[in-house]
Write an enzyme that holds these catalytic residues in place. Sequence first.
Site, PDB file in Angstrom:
ATOM      1  CE1 TYR A 115       2.164   0.247  -8.731  1.00  0.00           C
ATOM      2  CE2 TYR A 115       2.786   1.673  -6.915  1.00  0.00           C
ATOM      3  CZ  TYR A 115       1.856   0.864  -7.541  1.00  0.00           C
ATOM      4  OH  TYR A 115       0.622   0.674  -6.986  1.00  0.00           O
TER       5      TYR A 115
ATOM      6  CG  ASP B 174      -4.164  -8.181  -3.189  1.00  0.00           C
ATOM      7  OD1 ASP B 174      -4.860  -7.958  -4.202  1.00  0.00           O
ATOM      8  OD2 ASP B 174      -3.105  -7.560  -2.969  1.00  0.00           O
TER       9      ASP B 174
ATOM     10  CB  SER C  94       4.346   0.211  -1.767  1.00  0.00           C
ATOM     11  OG  SER C  94       4.233   1.068  -2.885  1.00  0.00           O
TER      12      SER C  94
ATOM     13  CE  LYS D  91      -0.627  -6.175  -5.519  1.00  0.00           C
ATOM     14  NZ  LYS D  91      -1.333  -4.943  -5.823  1.00  0.00           N
TER      15      LYS D  91
ATOM     16  CB  THR E  85       2.467  -3.511  -9.360  1.00  0.00           C
ATOM     17  OG1 THR E  85       2.605  -4.054  -8.051  1.00  0.00           O
ATOM     18  CG2 THR E  85       1.022  -3.106  -9.589  1.00  0.00           C
TER      19      THR E  85
ATOM     20  CD  GLN F 111       4.454  -2.219  -5.757  1.00  0.00           C
ATOM     21  OE1 GLN F 111       4.521  -1.410  -4.840  1.00  0.00           O
ATOM     22  NE2 GLN F 111       4.307  -1.855  -7.030  1.00  0.00           N
TER      23      GLN F 111
ATOM     24  CB  ILE G 226      -0.959  -0.013   1.203  1.00  0.00           C
ATOM     25  CG1 ILE G 226      -1.965  -1.160   1.022  1.00  0.00           C
ATOM     26  CG2 ILE G 226      -1.650   1.334   1.375  1.00  0.00           C
ATOM     27  CD1 ILE G 226      -3.177  -1.122   1.921  1.00  0.00           C
ATOM     28  N   GLY G 227       0.881   1.932  -1.126  1.00  0.00           N
ATOM     29  CA  GLY G 227       1.846   3.005  -1.344  1.00  0.00           C
ATOM     30  C   GLY G 227       1.675   4.222  -0.452  1.00  0.00           C
TER      31      GLY G 227
ATOM     32  NE  ARG H 153      -9.804   0.217  -0.543  1.00  0.00           N
ATOM     33  CZ  ARG H 153      -9.876  -0.333  -1.767  1.00  0.00           C
ATOM     34  NH1 ARG H 153      -9.935  -1.652  -1.921  1.00  0.00           N
ATOM     35  NH2 ARG H 153      -9.894   0.436  -2.846  1.00  0.00           N
TER      36      ARG H 153
ATOM     37  NE  ARG I 283      -7.000   4.886  -8.068  1.00  0.00           N
ATOM     38  CZ  ARG I 283      -5.748   4.732  -7.672  1.00  0.00           C
ATOM     39  NH1 ARG I 283      -5.220   5.579  -6.810  1.00  0.00           N
ATOM     40  NH2 ARG I 283      -5.021   3.736  -8.131  1.00  0.00           N
TER      41      ARG I 283
ATOM     42  CG  HIS J 228      -4.162  -1.900  -7.659  1.00  0.00           C
ATOM     43  ND1 HIS J 228      -2.888  -2.052  -8.146  1.00  0.00           N
ATOM     44  CD2 HIS J 228      -4.098  -0.846  -6.805  1.00  0.00           C
ATOM     45  CE1 HIS J 228      -2.106  -1.121  -7.613  1.00  0.00           C
ATOM     46  NE2 HIS J 228      -2.807  -0.383  -6.799  1.00  0.00           N
TER      47      HIS J 228
HETATM   48  C1  FNR Z   1      -2.961  -0.210  -2.987  1.00  0.00           C
HETATM   49  N1  FNR Z   1      -2.432  -1.232  -3.764  1.00  0.00           N
HETATM   50  C2  FNR Z   1      -1.137  -1.148  -4.203  1.00  0.00           C
HETATM   51  N2  FNR Z   1      -0.599  -2.171  -4.939  1.00  0.00           N
HETATM   52  C3  FNR Z   1       0.691  -2.117  -5.326  1.00  0.00           C
HETATM   53  O1  FNR Z   1       1.141  -3.043  -5.991  1.00  0.00           O
HETATM   54  N3  FNR Z   1       1.470  -1.056  -4.979  1.00  0.00           N
HETATM   55  C4  FNR Z   1       1.009  -0.004  -4.263  1.00  0.00           C
HETATM   56  O2  FNR Z   1       1.743   0.929  -3.963  1.00  0.00           O
HETATM   57  C5  FNR Z   1      -0.357  -0.027  -3.895  1.00  0.00           C
HETATM   58  N4  FNR Z   1      -0.915   1.026  -3.245  1.00  0.00           N
HETATM   59  C6  FNR Z   1      -2.196   0.961  -2.766  1.00  0.00           C
HETATM   60  C7  FNR Z   1      -2.729   2.021  -2.033  1.00  0.00           C
HETATM   61  C8  FNR Z   1      -3.986   1.885  -1.449  1.00  0.00           C
HETATM   62  C9  FNR Z   1      -4.549   3.015  -0.643  1.00  0.00           C
HETATM   63  C10 FNR Z   1      -4.732   0.687  -1.606  1.00  0.00           C
HETATM   64  C11 FNR Z   1      -6.054   0.501  -0.932  1.00  0.00           C
HETATM   65  C12 FNR Z   1      -4.224  -0.333  -2.377  1.00  0.00           C
HETATM   66  C13 FNR Z   1      -3.214  -2.455  -4.000  1.00  0.00           C
HETATM   67  C14 FNR Z   1      -3.009  -3.459  -2.875  1.00  0.00           C
HETATM   68  O3  FNR Z   1      -1.734  -4.036  -2.944  1.00  0.00           O
HETATM   69  C15 FNR Z   1      -4.039  -4.610  -2.960  1.00  0.00           C
HETATM   70  O4  FNR Z   1      -3.993  -5.168  -4.236  1.00  0.00           O
HETATM   71  C16 FNR Z   1      -5.449  -4.115  -2.646  1.00  0.00           C
HETATM   72  O5  FNR Z   1      -5.427  -3.308  -1.488  1.00  0.00           O
HETATM   73  C17 FNR Z   1      -6.388  -5.271  -2.425  1.00  0.00           C
HETATM   74  O6  FNR Z   1      -7.707  -4.824  -2.274  1.00  0.00           O
HETATM   75  P1  FNR Z   1      -8.438  -4.676  -0.846  1.00  0.00           P
HETATM   76  O7  FNR Z   1      -8.482  -6.036  -0.248  1.00  0.00           O
HETATM   77  O8  FNR Z   1      -7.636  -3.715  -0.059  1.00  0.00           O
HETATM   78  O9  FNR Z   1      -9.784  -4.130  -1.171  1.00  0.00           O
END
Ligand code: FNR
Length: 388
Positions: A154, A315, A130, A261, A180, A152, A100-101, A339, A189, A285
Amino acid sequence: MSEQYGDFQLEIYHAGVQGVLPRYPVDFASLERKAAEVLPEWILSYVAGGCGDEHTQRANVEAFRKWGLMPRMFNGSYQRDLSIELFGMRLPTPVFTSPIGVIGICAQDFHGDLHVARAGARTGVPVIQSTLSTDPVEDLGPALGDTPGFFQLYTPKDRDLAISFIQRAERAGYKALVVTLDTWITGWRPRDLNRANFPQLRGYCLANYFTDDHFLKKLPKSPEEDLTAAAAEWARGFARSLTWDDLSWIREATSLPVVVKGISHPDDARKAIDLGVDGIYCSNHGGRQANGGIPALDVLPELVEAADGVPVLFDSGVRSGTDVVKALALGATAVGIGRPYAYALAVGGEDGVVHFLRSVLAEADLLMAIDGYPTIADLRAGGLRRVD
Ligand code: FNR
């Protein structure tokens, strides 16, 4: 009999007998409500929001309700084993934290990545870090202690910067590279657009960039002198749209196992495996990128079949230990919490994340105990029934 994850409930009940209530909720719904009280609106909406009308995001969660675990009796499940084998490591839990970034800014002190790494160290739950973080990998890797972390990526447009990130992560002790694929551009969004809110463009969570010579040499002034220009440079070079050819240089840049991913289609999984990846990560995601409508859980079984024994991480929509068990039963090798741990961090910092991860593991363990599935292999051998 050794300690089981489910014993966490005894800890809670015994403390209650002494008059002590748990400091944090054990369930997602309560946690989500509490997080809404403590997170600043701009962070909350960024974390909670998704793409379009957020249909995919909701569908991810609802997909779990369409499966039920069939209880089996008479098989004495006193002792459960939730450990897994992944990339040559024996891991004590089948759960990990998804990258989660903006996790860094979900903590009051804006060092969320560090708190999560320490929570990983305390629970044995692997952390996927992240690229976007408020502390650099050199500080985050060691904070994991003996718990493995995965980095992870980017993939930046600048290949030298990408390779630098990969090598820095490897030196910092990360045990796998997770690339990813679905976020080279940001999905539509509405929650963020309606408030023109994009934290990285304000300079948040860019610590890995601001500590990298390949990035810094592109800037006329340091990020301290001109944060807006540094963030704009980040945005210009953030990510490339990868093609199959890119896998070869990514593979060559590291000796770590490579996981991709954002895979949903079985053909993509097969081709990635043919090209040498070590793991498939089934995820949409969390519905933040494309509002396409197919829940990640619904594509998991096909992906597992296509992966043919190659590990499949999963996930998107996991909210509880029960969800973890269902994803494992559908063939996931390991299951990512997204989340919910961001909310746990917001509510309770490092301790809050530890509490929530222990709650998820306890719920999963107790479900397996009560329904008579002492191992993950037992679950896979036919634990689930479609209930819609
Ligand atoms: C993410 N996700 C994400 N994935 C990734 O590969 N690098 C990242 O930096 C991020 N950043 C990110 C920020 C926020 C605020 C969220 C909520 C999600 C996606 C994350 O790894 C994952 O795939 C999702 O959060 C899964 O969905 P749920 O279960 O959170 O609804």
